[in-house]
Design an enzyme around this catalytic site. Structure first.
Site, PDB file in Angstrom:
ATOM      1  N   CYS A 175      -3.269  13.227  13.210  1.00  0.00           N
ATOM      2  CA  CYS A 175      -3.407  12.365  12.710  1.00  0.00           C
ATOM      3  C   CYS A 175      -4.517  11.761  14.094  1.00  0.00           C
ATOM      4  O   CYS A 175      -3.101  12.376  15.045  1.00  0.00           O
ATOM      5  CB  CYS A 175      -3.281  11.627  11.556  1.00  0.00           C
ATOM      6  SG  CYS A 175      -2.010  10.432  12.547  1.00  0.00           S
TER       7      CYS A 175
ATOM      8  N   ASP B  87       5.924   1.393  11.993  1.00  0.00           N
ATOM      9  CA  ASP B  87       4.270   0.226  11.169  1.00  0.00           C
ATOM     10  C   ASP B  87       3.807  -1.051  11.554  1.00  0.00           C
ATOM     11  O   ASP B  87       3.028  -1.586  11.445  1.00  0.00           O
ATOM     12  CB  ASP B  87       4.151   0.548   9.917  1.00  0.00           C
ATOM     13  CG  ASP B  87       3.772   1.914   9.622  1.00  0.00           C
ATOM     14  OD1 ASP B  87       3.703   2.814   9.922  1.00  0.00           O
ATOM     15  OD2 ASP B  87       4.636   1.983   8.248  1.00  0.00           O
TER      16      ASP B  87
ATOM     17  N   ARG C 244       1.254  14.932  12.484  1.00  0.00           N
ATOM     18  CA  ARG C 244       1.989  14.889  11.652  1.00  0.00           C
ATOM     19  C   ARG C 244       2.382  16.673  10.377  1.00  0.00           C
ATOM     20  O   ARG C 244       1.325  15.833   8.593  1.00  0.00           O
ATOM     21  CB  ARG C 244       0.878  13.386  10.655  1.00  0.00           C
ATOM     22  CG  ARG C 244       1.214  12.556  11.513  1.00  0.00           C
ATOM     23  CD  ARG C 244       0.848  11.273  11.189  1.00  0.00           C
ATOM     24  NE  ARG C 244       1.718  10.443  10.264  1.00  0.00           N
ATOM     25  CZ  ARG C 244       1.234   9.964   9.152  1.00  0.00           C
ATOM     26  NH1 ARG C 244      -0.315   9.771   9.399  1.00  0.00           N
ATOM     27  NH2 ARG C 244       1.756   9.347   8.146  1.00  0.00           N
TER      28      ARG C 244
ATOM     29  N   ILE D   2       3.636  18.732   7.845  1.00  0.00           N
ATOM     30  CA  ILE D   2       4.500  18.378   5.894  1.00  0.00           C
ATOM     31  C   ILE D   2       5.458  19.535   5.964  1.00  0.00           C
ATOM     32  O   ILE D   2       4.986  19.687   5.373  1.00  0.00           O
ATOM     33  CB  ILE D   2       3.495  18.114   4.965  1.00  0.00           C
ATOM     34  CG1 ILE D   2       2.250  19.147   4.587  1.00  0.00           C
ATOM     35  CG2 ILE D   2       2.654  17.219   5.782  1.00  0.00           C
ATOM     36  CD1 ILE D   2       1.283  19.422   3.581  1.00  0.00           C
TER      37      ILE D   2
ATOM     38  N   LYS E 155       0.743  -1.259   0.051  1.00  0.00           N
ATOM     39  CA  LYS E 155      -0.619  -0.030   0.180  1.00  0.00           C
ATOM     40  C   LYS E 155       0.840   0.806  -0.231  1.00  0.00           C
ATOM     41  O   LYS E 155       0.832   2.151  -0.650  1.00  0.00           O
ATOM     42  CB  LYS E 155      -0.968   0.174   1.332  1.00  0.00           C
ATOM     43  CG  LYS E 155      -1.518   1.559   2.026  1.00  0.00           C
ATOM     44  CD  LYS E 155      -2.744   1.490   2.700  1.00  0.00           C
ATOM     45  CE  LYS E 155      -1.807   1.606   4.145  1.00  0.00           C
ATOM     46  NZ  LYS E 155      -0.958   3.211   4.450  1.00  0.00           N
ATOM     47  N   ASN E 156       2.108   1.572   0.991  1.00  0.00           N
ATOM     48  CA  ASN E 156       2.856   2.677   1.134  1.00  0.00           C
ATOM     49  C   ASN E 156       3.597   2.968  -0.069  1.00  0.00           C
ATOM     50  O   ASN E 156       3.720   3.744  -0.295  1.00  0.00           O
ATOM     51  CB  ASN E 156       3.960   2.616   2.523  1.00  0.00           C
ATOM     52  CG  ASN E 156       2.713   2.683   3.817  1.00  0.00           C
ATOM     53  OD1 ASN E 156       1.254   2.688   3.469  1.00  0.00           O
ATOM     54  ND2 ASN E 156       3.050   2.619   4.766  1.00  0.00           N
TER      55      ASN E 156
ATOM     56  N   ILE F 165       9.624   7.341  16.159  1.00  0.00           N
ATOM     57  CA  ILE F 165       8.974   7.698  14.527  1.00  0.00           C
ATOM     58  C   ILE F 165       7.849   8.910  15.060  1.00  0.00           C
ATOM     59  O   ILE F 165       7.671   9.922  15.054  1.00  0.00           O
ATOM     60  CB  ILE F 165       8.674   7.368  13.914  1.00  0.00           C
ATOM     61  CG1 ILE F 165      10.103   6.689  13.168  1.00  0.00           C
ATOM     62  CG2 ILE F 165       8.120   7.957  12.319  1.00  0.00           C
ATOM     63  CD1 ILE F 165      11.325   6.927  13.033  1.00  0.00           C
TER      64      ILE F 165
ATOM     65  N   ARG G  12      -8.620  -0.395   5.408  1.00  0.00           N
ATOM     66  CA  ARG G  12      -7.269   0.781   4.543  1.00  0.00           C
ATOM     67  C   ARG G  12      -5.974   0.301   4.109  1.00  0.00           C
ATOM     68  O   ARG G  12      -5.565   1.083   3.631  1.00  0.00           O
ATOM     69  CB  ARG G  12      -7.044   1.594   5.657  1.00  0.00           C
ATOM     70  CG  ARG G  12      -7.805   2.302   6.263  1.00  0.00           C
ATOM     71  CD  ARG G  12      -7.737   4.126   7.122  1.00  0.00           C
ATOM     72  NE  ARG G  12      -6.368   3.828   6.243  1.00  0.00           N
ATOM     73  CZ  ARG G  12      -5.557   4.978   6.644  1.00  0.00           C
ATOM     74  NH1 ARG G  12      -5.723   4.721   7.946  1.00  0.00           N
ATOM     75  NH2 ARG G  12      -4.474   5.556   6.534  1.00  0.00           N
TER      76      ARG G  12
HETATM   77  N1  EPU Z   1       8.092  14.963   9.076  1.00  0.00           N
HETATM   78  C1  EPU Z   1       7.995  16.366   9.965  1.00  0.00           C
HETATM   79  N2  EPU Z   1       7.670  16.599   8.712  1.00  0.00           N
HETATM   80  C2  EPU Z   1       7.205  16.569   7.956  1.00  0.00           C
HETATM   81  C3  EPU Z   1       7.553  15.589   7.779  1.00  0.00           C
HETATM   82  C4  EPU Z   1       7.431  14.730   8.523  1.00  0.00           C
HETATM   83  O1  EPU Z   1       8.599  16.397  11.274  1.00  0.00           O
HETATM   84  O2  EPU Z   1       6.686  17.690   7.349  1.00  0.00           O
HETATM   85  C5  EPU Z   1       8.117  13.842  11.246  1.00  0.00           C
HETATM   86  C6  EPU Z   1       6.667  13.225  11.369  1.00  0.00           C
HETATM   87  O3  EPU Z   1       5.853  13.725  12.220  1.00  0.00           O
HETATM   88  C7  EPU Z   1       7.491  12.104  11.830  1.00  0.00           C
HETATM   89  C8  EPU Z   1       8.152  11.501  10.842  1.00  0.00           C
HETATM   90  O4  EPU Z   1       8.854  13.081  10.157  1.00  0.00           O
HETATM   91  O5  EPU Z   1       7.920  11.836  13.265  1.00  0.00           O
HETATM   92  C9  EPU Z   1       8.624  10.826   9.967  1.00  0.00           C
HETATM   93  O6  EPU Z   1       7.862  10.979   9.105  1.00  0.00           O
HETATM   94  P1  EPU Z   1       7.107  11.006   7.786  1.00  0.00           P
HETATM   95  O7  EPU Z   1       7.128  11.677   6.547  1.00  0.00           O
HETATM   96  O8  EPU Z   1       7.950   9.348   7.550  1.00  0.00           O
HETATM   97  O9  EPU Z   1       5.956  10.269   7.895  1.00  0.00           O
HETATM   98  P2  EPU Z   1       4.946  10.139   6.455  1.00  0.00           P
HETATM   99  O10 EPU Z   1       5.549   9.452   4.809  1.00  0.00           O
HETATM  100  O11 EPU Z   1       3.483  10.790   6.388  1.00  0.00           O
HETATM  101  C10 EPU Z   1       4.687   7.168   5.690  1.00  0.00           C
HETATM  102  C11 EPU Z   1       3.951   5.893   5.887  1.00  0.00           C
HETATM  103  C12 EPU Z   1       3.359   5.515   7.276  1.00  0.00           C
HETATM  104  C13 EPU Z   1       4.861   5.321   8.638  1.00  0.00           C
HETATM  105  C14 EPU Z   1       5.977   6.843   7.674  1.00  0.00           C
HETATM  106  C15 EPU Z   1       6.750   6.741   8.924  1.00  0.00           C
HETATM  107  C16 EPU Z   1       2.871   6.320   4.369  1.00  0.00           C
HETATM  108  C17 EPU Z   1       1.129   6.358   2.858  1.00  0.00           C
HETATM  109  N3  EPU Z   1       2.837   6.560   5.306  1.00  0.00           N
HETATM  110  O12 EPU Z   1       4.528   8.498   6.104  1.00  0.00           O
HETATM  111  O13 EPU Z   1       2.469   4.618   7.367  1.00  0.00           O
HETATM  112  O14 EPU Z   1       4.233   5.442   9.511  1.00  0.00           O
HETATM  113  O15 EPU Z   1       6.212   6.606   6.394  1.00  0.00           O
HETATM  114  O16 EPU Z   1       7.540   4.916   8.014  1.00  0.00           O
HETATM  115  O17 EPU Z   1       3.942   5.782   3.190  1.00  0.00           O
HETATM  116  C18 EPU Z   1       1.374   3.078   8.076  1.00  0.00           C
HETATM  117  O18 EPU Z   1       0.962   2.603   6.689  1.00  0.00           O
HETATM  118  O19 EPU Z   1      -0.010   2.604   8.860  1.00  0.00           O
HETATM  119  C19 EPU Z   1       0.997   4.714   8.098  1.00  0.00           C
HETATM  120  C20 EPU Z   1       1.651   5.389   9.134  1.00  0.00           C
END
Ligand code: EPU
Length: 450
Positions: free
Chosen positions: A116, A314, A121, A123, A22-23, A336, A406
């Site tokens: 969430c 995860d 979370r 960006i 999925k991811n 994380i 999901r």
């Molecule tokens: N973070 C920031 N700023 C940003 C982005 C992230 O501070 O602009 C922080 C986040 O708050 C977190 C860390 O950096 O503490 C890592 O977040 P990341 O951006 O890597 O997470 P993501 O890309 O939004 C993906 C997966 C998540 C998984 C995380 C970490 C997808 C769709 N989602 O999320 O998957 O937990 O990477 O490996 O790929 C799940 O599948 O259940 C899930 C939540």
């Protein structure tokens, strides 16, 4: 709403196959916005998150055709570049369209994802990376509005307080493929899903090197074309099956197991007394066959979640469920998402002894878990409650399993095939956690565009 009723105590045994990730699929599907030509995917799982992403792409002017596990996407109409709140609030990964839309159409409006269930979370890193490539970004009515003439290459540090960002790396890397000149992403996410995305982008004509390492280099090109791509197996689903097998002292063979992507997990499992060994002669370390068996006496362990190749956040909740039955005290630290522990009070309702201190949980092993009505609050927490229910004495009712749908394709079917007693029931028929009718037929998942 659907719930699961689980009668615990059955050992899982048999053979299952891991679906596509999925991811990995979500940013791969979003990358189709970078070209006017058709992109064909094999192995996209049939999940509600995927259905939502396909719906979003259709709103953004793409046509999507799905035949079984194959999806073809083609971007035909570039007049709408607005990812509306209605969709973004159902799936945070909608933010994946930000980079591709900006690079290809020069303009994008994406509703800002909120927090969430397991905390903030942000960006900010996605936006900082795109600004470094030349985008002008502002917030308007809850939407991120980004514009550019043509993006230009830059050197970008993408590390944040919790390490690298997976979808942030996906967004910046995808956008940089069409930028003028060279981009270097330093502190890039090394997750296998990023390597899979780079593989597709290169097949479309991009020039990316270093994906899978903390430094990714992208030489911008003028345009990208169509391609075909097979999605990598889902490492989190694979890890979930391995832990479920261990939890029931089972004997399960798992095909298309991405062993190389799960070394941190198999290392923890081996310390606990769970054996994961390859049984085929496949030379492909990310798609092989393994057999999972376990000792009756599970040992405690200490682990910390980290970015890849560390232990994945995860799988933290699922591993916690397993450690509830170990002989001794385990320590789990979440690096994380420090607040990702919604499963803790629910597992406690089943007799688990858990002490949470900040981002660490001490798991005091108990001899048995006892079935109880529990509530799922996010995708992976749901999986951990189901795993706990498989080993608990008596009946466990897990409500709100839409979270589970999901990320796991009809999980109850796979578990039933392995000998579990699990039924999908209608939550509205549950009073105080006790079902007042028997089962209703399993609900069909949304079939995107079919
Ligand atoms: N973070 C920031 N700023 C940003 C982005 C992230 O501070 O602009 C922080 C986040 O708050 C977190 C860390 O950096 O503490 C890592 O977040 P990341 O951006 O890597 O997470 P993501 O890309 O939004 C993906 C997966 C998540 C998984 C995380 C970490 C997808 C769709 N989602 O999320 O998957 O937990 O990477 O490996 O790929 C799940 O599948 O259940 C899930 C939540």
């Amino acid at each position: 709403m659907d719930a699961f009723s689980i009668q615990g105590g059955n050992r899982l045994s048999g053979t299952i196959t891991v679906d596509g990730s999925k991811n990995a699929s979500l940013p791969l599907l979003a990358a189709t916005l970078l070209t006017d030509e058709a992109v064909v995917f094999e192995g996209v799982p049939n999940l509600s998150d995927i259905a939502n992403m396909v719906r979003l792409l259709e709103e953004l002017g793409c046509t999507a055709t799905r035949v079984n596990s194959q999806i073809q996407i083609q971007s035909l109409d570039s007049s709408i570049s607005h990812a509306r709140y209605d969709i973004v609030r159902t799936m945070r990964a909608s933010v994946c369209v930000l980079g591709p839309l900006l690079a290809k159409r020069g303009e994008v409006r994406v509703s800002m994802p909120g927090g969430c269930s397991f905390g903030d979370r942000p960006i900010d890193l996605h936006l900082r990376g795109l600004e470094a490539l030349g985008a002008k970004i502002h917030l308007e009515g809850g939407d991120i509005v980004a514009r550019c003439e043509r993006l230009h290459g830059a050197t970008i540090f993408l590390g944040g307080p919790f390490g690298s960002t997976v979808l942030g790396t996906a967004n910046v890397m995808s956008a940089a493929t069409l930028a003028k000149g060279k981009t270097i992403i330093e502190s890039a996410a090394c997750e296998p899903e990023i390597t899979d995305l780079a593989k597709l982008l290169n097949a479309m004509g991009a020039k990316i090197s270093g994906a899978g390492t903390p430094r990714i280099t992208i030489e911008g090109v003028d345009q990208l074309g169509g391609a075909s791509h097979t999605v990598m197996p889902d490492r989190i689903v694979a890890g979930t099956w391995a832990i479920a097998a261990a939890m029931t002292n089972g004997n399960v063979t798992i095909e298309k197991f991405p062993l190389d992507h799960l070394l941190a997990v198999t290392d923890v499992l081996s310390t606990v007394g769970v054996h994961v060994h390859q049984t085929d002669t496949s030379q492909d370390p990310v798609s092989c066959t393994v057999q999972v068996t376990s000792d009756r006496n599970l040992k405690p362990v200490m682990f910390t979640t980290q970015p890849f190749p560390g232990f994945p956040t995860d799988l933290q909740a699922q591993m916690m469920a397993l450690l509830c039955l170990s002989k001794g005290n385990s320590i789990i630290t979440e690096k994380i998402y420090p607040e990702r522990f919604m499963h803790v009070p629910e597992l406690s309702r089943m007799g688990a002894r858990l002490v949470k201190q900040g981002s660490t949980v001490v798991v005091q092993g108990v001899d048995r878990l006892i079935g109880a009505p529990v509530m799922a609050s996010d995708l992976r927490a749901s999986a951990s409650l189901i795993i706990a229910g498989l080993a608990a004495e008596g009946e466990t009712i897990v409500s709100r399993v839409y979270h589970l749908d999901r990320g796991y394709e009809q999980m109850e079917k796979t578990l039933t095939a392995l000998g579990a007693k699990i039924k999908r029931i209608d939550d509205t028929q549950v009073v105080d956690g006790l079902p007042i009718v028997d089962t209703v037929p399993a609900k069909k998942l949304v079939q995107p565009n079919s």
